[in-house]
Scaffold this motif. Structure first.
Motif, mmCIF file in Angstrom:
data_model
loop_
_atom_site.group_PDB
_atom_site.id
_atom_site.type_symbol
_atom_site.label_atom_id
_atom_site.label_comp_id
_atom_site.label_asym_id
_atom_site.label_seq_id
_atom_site.Cartn_x
_atom_site.Cartn_y
_atom_site.Cartn_z
ATOM 1 N N ILE A 14 0.846 -1.202 0.000
ATOM 2 C CA ILE A 14 0.000 0.000 0.000
ATOM 3 C C ILE A 14 0.884 1.255 0.000
ATOM 4 N N GLY A 15 1.837 1.284 0.926
ATOM 5 C CA GLY A 15 2.740 2.435 1.010
ATOM 6 C C GLY A 15 3.517 2.659 -0.275
ATOM 7 N N LYS A 16 3.982 1.542 -0.870
ATOM 8 C CA LYS A 16 4.773 1.655 -2.111
ATOM 9 C C LYS A 16 3.901 2.172 -3.256
ATOM 10 N N LYS A 17 2.682 1.646 -3.337
ATOM 11 C CA LYS A 17 1.775 2.080 -4.423
ATOM 12 C C LYS A 17 1.465 3.577 -4.298
ATOM 13 N N LEU A 18 1.285 4.036 -3.078
ATOM 14 C CA LEU A 18 0.996 5.465 -2.885
ATOM 15 C C LEU A 18 2.197 6.312 -3.315
ATOM 16 N N ALA A 44 4.340 5.539 -5.522
ATOM 17 C CA ALA A 44 4.455 5.479 -6.989
ATOM 18 C C ALA A 44 3.602 6.574 -7.639
ATOM 19 N N LYS A 45 2.528 6.973 -6.956
ATOM 20 C CA LYS A 45 1.639 8.007 -7.527
ATOM 21 C C LYS A 45 2.314 9.381 -7.533
ATOM 22 N N LEU A 46 3.382 9.530 -6.774
ATOM 23 C CA LEU A 46 4.050 10.830 -6.712
ATOM 24 C C LEU A 46 4.940 11.069 -7.927
ATOM 25 N N GLY A 47 5.296 9.971 -8.610
ATOM 26 C CA GLY A 47 6.178 10.089 -9.770
ATOM 27 C C GLY A 47 5.644 11.085 -10.793
ATOM 28 N N ASP A 93 6.665 14.541 -10.335
ATOM 29 C CA ASP A 93 8.123 14.752 -10.258
ATOM 30 C C ASP A 93 8.638 14.732 -8.827
ATOM 31 N N ILE A 94 8.018 13.887 -8.036
ATOM 32 C CA ILE A 94 8.414 13.739 -6.633
ATOM 33 C C ILE A 94 8.720 12.268 -6.353
ATOM 34 N N VAL A 95 9.718 12.029 -5.513
ATOM 35 C CA VAL A 95 10.069 10.665 -5.108
ATOM 36 C C VAL A 95 9.801 10.527 -3.611
ATOM 37 N N GLY A 96 9.076 9.473 -3.229
ATOM 38 C CA GLY A 96 8.830 9.187 -1.822
ATOM 39 C C GLY A 96 9.980 8.363 -1.268
#
Ligand code: LMR
Length: 343
Positions: free
Chosen positions: A129-133, A135-138, A141-144
Motif C-alpha cells: 500500500i505504502g509503495k503504491k501510494l 508510486a503516484k508521486l512520480g 516529479d516527486i520521489v517518496g
C-alpha cells in the motif's frame, strides 16, 4: 626526465599533496535544503537532524544538509511547490497535505479510527500500500523516500470535548484534507484549513475555537497556552512522507544516493522509535504546565465517537478508492488474527 634536486623534492611533494587534497575536497558539497513546518524538538524535527548527521557522515562531506524548521522558508502550501521547482530538495509533509497536489489517495491515512494499532500502520506504510501510494508521486516529479510517524491526534478547544454534541458549532482548524473536513462536519463542527505556522495566532485571536494534533505539536507550538481543554481521543493519525525532487534525486551520483538511502533508512528506524516517547513526554509537560485540563476519553465514549465518525469512511470510498480502503482493512484484520493467534 630531469629529476628535482634532493632538497626540493619533499617540499614539492608536500605542495603537490596539498593541491591534490584540496582539489579532491574542494568540489562543493551537494546541498540538500530540508524544509519543514514543525519545531526542532519534535519527532520530525529530531529525525531531520538525525538524517543530516548521518547523511553528512556517510557521504564524508560530499553532501551538506541545511535544515529549515518552523516554516522558516515555506509554509504548508508553498513547500510542495518549492520542492517541485527545486528551490528545496527535501520535505516531510503530513500525509494530510497531498490533496492539493492532486494525490488525494493519501487521505486514507486521515480516516477516523482507521488504524487500530501501530503494527497495522507500519505494515500499511512499509508494504504494498505504502509503495503504491509513493508510486503516484512520480507523476508530480516527486520521489517518496520514507514514512515517518507522529502518532495519534487529540482534540482541543476552550470548552470540554467529551461528547459528540460538544463539537456543535465549533470552528475547528484542520490540515488541507477533504477527509478531515468531513470528519469535523460529522461531529457538527465547521472545519477551517489554516497553515500550521498560523494555528497558534488563529486560536489566540479566536479565528478558530479548537484543533486536532498529536501532543508533540500541541505542546511545541504552545497551543496549551491558548487551549483550556485537551481530550485524548486518538481519533485520527498524523504521519509524514519524506519526499524529494525527482530530477535532483535521479541526478545524484549513484554512490551518494546509496549512502543517502542508508541514512534515510536508519533515520526512519530512529524516528519511529522516538515518536511515541516524544508525544508521551509532551503530554507530561502539558499536564505540568497546568494551563490545559487533560481528559482521557473513556472507551465507552470512544465507541460513540467512532459510531459518529465511521460514516466518513463510506463517504470517501469512491474518492480514495474501495481497493485501497479494503486493503487497509485487510491488513488490520490480518494483524488482529495474528495477535489472537498468539494469545
Ligand atoms: C499540521 O499541519 O497540523 C501538521 O501537519 C504539522 C506537522 O507537520 O506535523
Amino acid at each position: 626526465m630531469k629529476l628535482i634536486p634532493g632538497f626540493f623534492a619533499p617540499v614539492f611533494f608536500f605542495i603537490a599533496s596539498l593541491a591534490i587534497s584540496s582539489t579532491a575536497f574542494s568540489a562543493d558539497p551537494i546541498v540538500i535544503k530540508f524544509s519543514h513546518v514543525v519545531a526542532p524538538n519534535t519527532p520530525k524535527g529530531k529525525a531531520a537532524q538525525k538524517f543530516k548527521d548521518l547523511a553528512e557522515q556517510y557521504t564524508k562531506g560530499r553532501v551538506k544538509v541545511e535544515l529549515y524548521p518552523n516554516s522558516q522558508l515555506y509554509k504548508d502550501r508553498e513547500e510542495m511547490e518549492a520542492l517541485q521547482l527545486g528551490a528545496v530538495q527535501m520535505l516531510a509533509p503530513s500525509l494530510s497535505k497531498f490533496g492539493p497536489l492532486g494525490v488525494r489517495d493519501f487521505e486514507a491515512f486521515d480516516l477516523p479510527y482507521i488504524f487500530p494499532n501501530k503494527e497495522t500502520l507500519y505494515r500499511v506504510m512499509d508494504g504494498d500500500i505504502g509503495k503504491k501510494l509513493f508510486a503516484k508521486l512520480g507523476a508530480k516529479d516527486i520521489v517518496g523516500l520514507a514514512y515517518w510517524d507522529n502518532g495519534f491526534k487529540q482534540m482541543s478547544a476552550n470548552k470540554p470535548l467529551r461528547n459528540v454534541e460538544d463539537f456543535k458549532g465549533l470552528k475547528m482548524r484542520i490540515q488541507s484534507s477533504k477527509v478531515l473536513e468531513a470528519q469535523m462536519r460529522a461531529l457538527g463542527a465547521s472545519p477551517q484549513v489554516i497553515a500550521f505556522s498560523e494555528v497558534y495566532t488563529a486560536l489566540q485571536q479566536g479565528v478558530v475555537d479548537g484543533t486536532e494534533n498529536p501532543v508533540s505539536n500541541f505542546y511545541t507550538q504552545k497551543m496549551h497556552e491558548v487551549q483550556k481543554h485537551l481530550t485524548i481521543s486518538d481519533h485520527g493519525y498524523l504521519g509524514y512522507a519524506v519526499i524529494t525532487n525527482k530530477k535532483f534525486w535521479d541526478g545524484l551520483p549513484q554512490d551518494v544516493r546509496a549512502e543517502l538511502e542508508k541514512a534515510m533508512q536508519e533515520t526512519t528506524v530512529y524516528e519511529r522509535d522516538i515518536a511515541q516517547k516524544e508525544n508521551d513526554e509532551a503530554l507530561a509537560k502539558v499536564r505540568a504546565a497546568g494551563t490545559t485540563e487533560v481528559y482521557v476519553l473513556p472507551l465507552k465514549d470512544r465507541l460513540v465517537w467512532q459510531k459518529a465518525l465511521l460514516p466518513v469512511h463510506k463517504e470517501f470510498e469512491q474518492t480514495i478508492g474501495k481497493d485501497l480502503l479494503y486493503a487497509i482493512y485487510n491488513v488490520a484484520a490480518q494483524v488482529e488474527k495474528e495477535k489472537a493467534g498468539k494469545k
